[in-house]
Design a protein around this motif. Structure first.
Motif, PDB file in Angstrom:
ATOM      1  N   GLN A  39      -6.366  -0.729  -2.535  1.00 53.72           N
ATOM      2  CA  GLN A  39      -5.353   0.307  -2.394  1.00 53.72           C
ATOM      3  C   GLN A  39      -5.058   0.987  -3.726  1.00 53.72           C
ATOM      4  N   ILE A  40      -4.958   0.199  -4.782  1.00 54.20           N
ATOM      5  CA  ILE A  40      -4.643   0.751  -6.090  1.00 54.20           C
ATOM      6  C   ILE A  40      -5.692   1.768  -6.528  1.00 54.20           C
ATOM      7  N   ILE A 251       4.402  10.371  -4.775  1.00 44.54           N
ATOM      8  CA  ILE A 251       3.411   9.419  -5.298  1.00 44.54           C
ATOM      9  C   ILE A 251       2.567   8.858  -4.168  1.00 44.54           C
ATOM     10  N   LEU A 252       3.207   8.490  -3.059  1.00 41.87           N
ATOM     11  CA  LEU A 252       2.474   7.935  -1.919  1.00 41.87           C
ATOM     12  C   LEU A 252       1.498   8.963  -1.352  1.00 41.87           C
ATOM     13  N   GLU A 253       1.922  10.211  -1.288  1.00 41.36           N
ATOM     14  CA  GLU A 253       1.095  11.256  -0.692  1.00 41.36           C
ATOM     15  C   GLU A 253      -0.033  11.713  -1.620  1.00 41.36           C
ATOM     16  N   GLU A 254       0.309  11.983  -2.867  1.00 43.58           N
ATOM     17  CA  GLU A 254      -0.650  12.606  -3.764  1.00 43.58           C
ATOM     18  C   GLU A 254      -1.558  11.605  -4.484  1.00 43.58           C
ATOM     19  N   ILE A 255      -1.000  10.477  -4.898  1.00 44.04           N
ATOM     20  CA  ILE A 255      -1.782   9.502  -5.662  1.00 44.04           C
ATOM     21  C   ILE A 255      -2.380   8.429  -4.765  1.00 44.04           C
ATOM     22  N   MET A 256      -1.592   7.946  -3.804  1.00 43.76           N
ATOM     23  CA  MET A 256      -2.057   6.857  -2.955  1.00 43.76           C
ATOM     24  C   MET A 256      -2.605   7.339  -1.610  1.00 43.76           C
ATOM     25  N   ILE A 278       3.238  -1.799  -0.344  1.00 39.68           N
ATOM     26  CA  ILE A 278       3.237  -3.035  -1.134  1.00 39.68           C
ATOM     27  C   ILE A 278       2.517  -2.826  -2.457  1.00 39.68           C
ATOM     28  N   ALA A 279       1.396  -2.116  -2.432  1.00 38.58           N
ATOM     29  CA  ALA A 279       0.674  -1.819  -3.679  1.00 38.58           C
ATOM     30  C   ALA A 279       1.565  -1.012  -4.623  1.00 38.58           C
ATOM     31  N   TYR A 280       2.255  -0.029  -4.089  1.00 38.26           N
ATOM     32  CA  TYR A 280       3.183   0.778  -4.894  1.00 38.26           C
ATOM     33  C   TYR A 280       4.266  -0.117  -5.502  1.00 38.26           C
ATOM     34  N   ASN A 281       4.886  -0.963  -4.675  1.00 40.29           N
ATOM     35  CA  ASN A 281       5.938  -1.857  -5.163  1.00 40.29           C
ATOM     36  C   ASN A 281       5.442  -2.757  -6.292  1.00 40.29           C
ATOM     37  N   LEU A 282       4.255  -3.327  -6.102  1.00 39.82           N
ATOM     38  CA  LEU A 282       3.713  -4.242  -7.106  1.00 39.82           C
ATOM     39  C   LEU A 282       3.419  -3.521  -8.419  1.00 39.82           C
ATOM     40  N   MET A 283       2.958  -2.281  -8.347  1.00 43.19           N
ATOM     41  CA  MET A 283       2.702  -1.513  -9.565  1.00 43.19           C
ATOM     42  C   MET A 283       4.005  -1.171 -10.279  1.00 43.19           C
ATOM     43  N   VAL A 284       5.038  -0.805  -9.511  1.00 43.40           N
ATOM     44  CA  VAL A 284       6.341  -0.499 -10.107  1.00 43.40           C
ATOM     45  C   VAL A 284       6.915  -1.729 -10.797  1.00 43.40           C
ATOM     46  N   ILE A 297       2.089   4.934 -12.616  1.00 47.20           N
ATOM     47  CA  ILE A 297       1.025   4.168 -11.964  1.00 47.20           C
ATOM     48  C   ILE A 297      -0.364   4.797 -12.159  1.00 47.20           C
ATOM     49  N   MET A 298      -0.399   6.051 -12.577  1.00 49.48           N
ATOM     50  CA  MET A 298      -1.696   6.681 -12.819  1.00 49.48           C
ATOM     51  C   MET A 298      -2.451   5.955 -13.936  1.00 49.48           C
ATOM     52  N   LYS A 299      -1.700   5.352 -14.877  1.00 50.58           N
ATOM     53  CA  LYS A 299      -2.326   4.604 -15.958  1.00 50.58           C
ATOM     54  C   LYS A 299      -3.091   3.419 -15.398  1.00 50.58           C
TER      55      LYS A 299
END
Length: 303
Positions: A39-40, A251-256, A278-284, A297-299
């Protein structure tokens, strides 16, 4: 080289996913680690073998010796209770002070395809529907979501038909943040029954934008809606924080890539969005732990 965040994300998964009682070739922990890595980096199940073969460090982090097949990843993803796992994340990392609720559209096919099928009424996905948004008319499913404004963590998500109005699932969204002090929402939630539910079932104060089209004549307003409108005025300086959920959606729409999901096994959009959430949460969380900007998260994605 993997970023510092990836090993930390793997460690968090170890802490929130219980060991398997059953003896299986791949444990839930191992499968979830692989799914989150995919997912990341926006890798499909079918491309997982090629990606992981070229990045053996992620195989070692997941604790596997053999890369799961496309069929295994697809089947096990649907078997894992992603809502329960996310509840563990929110229990450990949520601040529970200010929450926001809203929704966005998941396009389940190309717009041209939807328009063509609209003529004949021959839609392949009976749960998708048309909804009018700020971007115009869109066809697909709708993802209702709640977030913690302070930690920026996604608290819960719910997938419905595209034309389902936000107010129809408002009680479920309110339940997901019932322990918060404030609940922020746009004018779609400015309804008497929503105020009633919040006042009767939570200790939160609703800060909801007023829908002037429903009328605001004082002597005709239901008591709870009048209180809600007064709260909106009293906490006017807090309401702009609601834009944090819009930033999360971006972020969910454009990056993920959550805005366009044209293919998912058995049209299981709950699993598709759940893995992204969940992937978003873990990155945050990993960014916060390492002192980075939470939403940088782009990094991680570009490492």
């Amino acid at each position: 080289m993997p970023s510092q965040q990836i090993p930390l994300i793997m460690e968090i998964i170890d802490n929130i996913v219980s060991p398997d009682d059953r003896k299986r070739k791949y444990t839930d922990r191992q499968i979830l680690k692989v799914l989150i890595v995919l997912q990341i980096f926006n890798i499909s199940y079918r491309s997982a073998r090629i990606f992981l073969t070229n990045h053996e460090e992620y195989i070692r982090m997941a604790g596997i010796t053999e890369i799961p097949s496309f069929q295994t990843l697809s089947r096990r993803a649907r078997m894992i209770d992603l809502h329960a796992i996310n509840n563990e994340i929110t229990y450990l990392y949520s601040v529970e002070s200010i929450a926001a609720i809203d929704s966005f559209i998941i396009h389940t096919c190309k717009h041209s395809t939807a328009m063509r099928r609209k003529v004949w009424g021959n839609y392949k996905d009976p749960v998708s529907g048309w909804s009018k948004t700020t971007k115009g008319w869109s066809y697909g499913r709708k993802c209702h979501m709640s977030i913690d404004i302070d930690s920026l963590i996604i608290m819960e998500w719910l997938i419905t038909k595209g034309n389902m109005h936000d107010s129809h699932v408002s009680h479920d969204m309110v339940d997901s943040v019932r322990d918060f002090s404030y609940i922020l929402a746009d004018s779609a939630y400015d309804a008497s029954d929503i105020y009633d539910y919040i006042f009767e079932n939570t200790h939160a104060l609703p800060v909801i934008d007023t829908n002037k089209r429903r009328g605001i004549v004082d002597n005709r307003l239901p008591v709870n809606r009048k209180i809600g409108i007064d709260l909106r005025k009293e906490y006017a300086s807090m309401y702009p924080l609601r834009w944090e959920i819009e930033r999360t959606f971006s972020i969910l729409e454009e990056i993920m890539k959550a805005e366009y999901i044209w293919y998912t096994v058995n049209r299981d959009y709950d699993t598709a969005i759940g893995l992204k959430a969940i992937a978003y949460n873990l990155m945050v969380i990993s960014n916060r732990v390492l002192g980075e900007k939470p939403r940088r998260i782009m990094k991680i994605v570009n490492c």
